[in-house]
Design a protein around this motif. Structure first.
Motif, mmCIF file in Angstrom:
data_model
loop_
_atom_site.group_PDB
_atom_site.id
_atom_site.type_symbol
_atom_site.label_atom_id
_atom_site.label_comp_id
_atom_site.label_asym_id
_atom_site.label_seq_id
_atom_site.Cartn_x
_atom_site.Cartn_y
_atom_site.Cartn_z
ATOM 1 N N ALA A 129 69.445 0.903 -14.676
ATOM 2 C CA ALA A 129 69.576 2.402 -14.430
ATOM 3 C C ALA A 129 69.696 2.867 -16.062
ATOM 4 N N GLN A 130 70.017 1.996 -16.998
ATOM 5 C CA GLN A 130 69.799 2.314 -18.460
ATOM 6 C C GLN A 130 68.374 2.372 -18.854
ATOM 7 N N VAL A 131 67.666 1.427 -18.238
ATOM 8 C CA VAL A 131 66.177 1.396 -18.508
ATOM 9 C C VAL A 131 65.481 2.792 -17.994
ATOM 10 N N ARG A 132 65.685 3.097 -16.678
ATOM 11 C CA ARG A 132 65.387 4.390 -16.060
ATOM 12 C C ARG A 132 65.681 5.472 -16.849
ATOM 13 N N MET A 133 67.037 5.363 -17.282
ATOM 14 C CA MET A 133 67.540 6.798 -18.095
ATOM 15 C C MET A 133 66.371 7.030 -19.431
ATOM 16 N N ARG A 134 66.089 5.838 -19.929
ATOM 17 C CA ARG A 134 65.216 5.884 -21.204
ATOM 18 C C ARG A 134 63.926 6.209 -20.697
ATOM 19 N N ALA A 135 63.480 5.710 -19.847
ATOM 20 C CA ALA A 135 61.960 6.249 -19.090
ATOM 21 C C ALA A 135 61.992 7.775 -18.826
ATOM 22 N N ARG A 136 63.109 8.219 -18.458
ATOM 23 C CA ARG A 136 62.827 9.501 -18.195
ATOM 24 C C ARG A 136 63.143 10.487 -19.300
ATOM 25 N N ARG A 137 63.694 10.168 -20.468
ATOM 26 C CA ARG A 137 63.790 10.612 -21.587
ATOM 27 C C ARG A 137 62.515 10.612 -22.215
ATOM 28 N N LEU A 138 61.731 9.532 -22.064
ATOM 29 C CA LEU A 138 60.469 9.326 -22.822
ATOM 30 C C LEU A 138 59.221 10.021 -21.878
ATOM 31 N N GLY A 139 59.580 10.318 -20.608
ATOM 32 C CA GLY A 139 58.707 10.984 -19.770
ATOM 33 C C GLY A 139 57.711 10.041 -19.072
ATOM 34 N N LEU A 140 58.338 8.829 -18.856
ATOM 35 C CA LEU A 140 57.663 7.746 -18.236
ATOM 36 C C LEU A 140 57.997 7.378 -16.872
ATOM 37 N N SER A 141 58.687 8.159 -16.169
ATOM 38 C CA SER A 141 59.260 7.903 -14.807
ATOM 39 C C SER A 141 58.271 7.585 -14.036
ATOM 40 N N ASP A 142 57.086 8.354 -14.048
ATOM 41 C CA ASP A 142 56.083 8.122 -13.093
ATOM 42 C C ASP A 142 55.095 7.035 -13.363
ATOM 43 N N ALA A 143 55.276 6.137 -14.361
ATOM 44 C CA ALA A 143 54.467 5.060 -14.612
ATOM 45 C C ALA A 143 54.645 3.911 -13.505
ATOM 46 N N PRO A 144 53.537 3.240 -13.305
ATOM 47 C CA PRO A 144 53.723 2.369 -11.963
ATOM 48 C C PRO A 144 54.113 0.845 -12.786
#
Length: 454
Positions: A129-144
């Motif tokens: 969940a922490q890694v996903r939170m950082r990914a959302r902040r960096l705009g990387l949630s859609d990366a495969p």
């Protein structure tokens, strides 16, 4: 205890416990000979008489294609890697806590995944969940990018062997543990064993592995230095907490140049590339300032212009201060000694402060002349022209030695609007239109020409 003799067939390399006229394995006659021991070490520590397989040999002129690379799309990262990620390579990334290692590798994982490289990110320090939170902040949630959070290396390698990705990122190696090693996670034994298993797995399965390593108080990657020898590439992520700039430096690279750097800027949206680091480290230089000198340096294959700042002031203490940021303190002491012994310019009773602007760390000796110019400028309260760069190595005799890649240094200086340079005599450089190159024969001549003393 007598050693049991061993016999080997010269035709098929089969091993026999006794001699016979015919080999039972291949049927050849008179091919069995007694094998000499591979090692004279007594006991089980030696190799004994058992022979291994013959390794295929090739000559130096073998026409072999270079290893294929995959570009990440992050130009500064690809530059440090030597052009891109090499298949089946093992990479170790170190840096201070909170410097941005996880942010950089998450951005790299997303970029590699978007370019078509199957990527798995394994976090041993943070929950998913922490890694996903950082990914959302960096705009990387859609990366495969596929994500996992675990520290058991047996389970991680089993998963990687089943999924067979092209890239695996392990964050970090100090949190991994092997159930076959009786030591606490993070200990020297665990770190060494985990690094060995991951590196061997990368070579055996053709999967590139990037490992994050913590650093000690001295700035070295925690654990034995043998960990750095195991991997193909060692990268250090550097930067001062007070600066937003980060430098990714290659200290070892089997697939490209070492000492190459990539420059990033830490922003609210993550790390952004800095395509022109010279302009970044120079800042505004419209006004002449005593003690400020621009040094034309080389970092890896890249020319970088950086401002050196010096301050010389009377010391109220019996032992004057010598404070250095971004340079070698012992080399500063050498420059001060040469100035006093060869040029009769004393610094006794004076505090000396030297700073490399922008948080960059300089190690090449070509900065000697620029440091001497900054010290003299601060001591005499005389500012050098803002359109001049300085570089050159100072010897203990007071002589000046030319620096390597003079042409690249001058080209970078002229590109950024500088019109003059001060360098030692003897360096190779072609004349440039609108650019003046002033040659100094030795340190005494340099002082006399620029500061009116000698």
């Amino acid at each position: 205890m007598a050693k049991t003799p061993s016999f080997t067939c010269t035709a098929c390399a089969a091993t026999h416990t006794k001699w016979s006229g015919r080999c039972d394995a291949c049927g050849a006659w008179n091919t069995i000979i007694e094998a000499e021991a591979m090692s004279t070490t007594p006991g089980k520590a030696g190799l004994g008489a058992k022979r291994g397989r013959t390794i295929a040999l090739s000559d130096l002129g073998h026409d072999e294609a270079p290893p294929p690379r995959t570009a990440s799309g992050i130009a500064e990262l690809d530059r440090v890697l030597g052009g891109g990620l090499v298949e089946a390579s093992a990479i170790l990334v170190g840096g201070d806590p909170g410097i941005g290692k996880s942010t950089l590798l998450l951005q790299a994982a997303a970029s590699f995944a978007r370019s078509g490289l199957d990527t798995i990110y394994v976090s041993g320090e943070e929950a998913s969940a922490q890694v996903r939170m950082r990914a959302r902040r960096l705009g990387l949630s859609d990366a495969p990018v596929r994500l996992a959070a675990d520290t058991n290396l047996r389970d991680i390698l089993t998963t990687l062997d089943t999924e067979r990705p092209k890239l695996a990122i392990i964050d970090s190696i100090q949190t991994m543990w092997l159930d076959s090693v009786e030591a606490a996670p993070g200990s020297v034994s665990q770190v060494r064993a985990a690094a060995h298993e991951l590196t061997a797995f990368a070579k055996r399965r053709g999967i590139s592995v990037i490992m994050v390593g913590h650093v000690t108080k001295d700035g070295q990657i925690a654990g034995p230095r043998v960990v750095e020898h195991m991997v193909d590439t060692v990268l250090y992520f550097e930067g001062e907490r007070g600066h937003q700039f980060r430098i990714l430096r290659a200290v070892k690279n089997r697939f490209g140049p070492s000492d190459e750097i990539g420059v990033f800027e830490m922003t609210g949206a993550g790390l952004s590339e800095v395509t022109n680091p010279s302009a970044l480290f120079l800042g505004a230089r419209e006004v002449q300032s005593p003690g400020a000198v621009v040094f034309a340096g080389i970092e890896g294959t890249r020319p970088v212009l950086v401002e050196l700042q010096a301050l010389v002031a009377p010391s109220p203490h019996s032992q004057p201060r010598r404070t250095v940021v971004g340079w070698d303190g012992s080399r500063l002491a050498m420059i001060l000694a040469v100035l006093e012994a060869r040029c009769a310019i004393p610094f006794a009773g004076l505090d000396v402060y030297l700073n490399v602007a922008g948080g960059l760390k300089i190690s090449e000796p070509a900065a000697d002349l620029a440091v001497a110019a900054a010290l003299l400028s601060a001591r005499e309260d005389v500012a050098l022209p803002t359109d001049t760069v300085v570089f050159g190595e100072i010897s203990l005799s007071g002589g000046l030695r030319p620096a390597s890649q003079t042409e690249n240094r001058l080209k970078e200086a002229q590109k950024l609007g500088f019109t003059a340079a001060i360098a030692p005599a003897g360096g190779k450089a072609t004349a440039r239109k609108g650019f003046t190159l002033n040659r100094a024969a030795d340190l005494t001549a340099f002082v006399g020409e620029n500061f009116g003393a000698g």
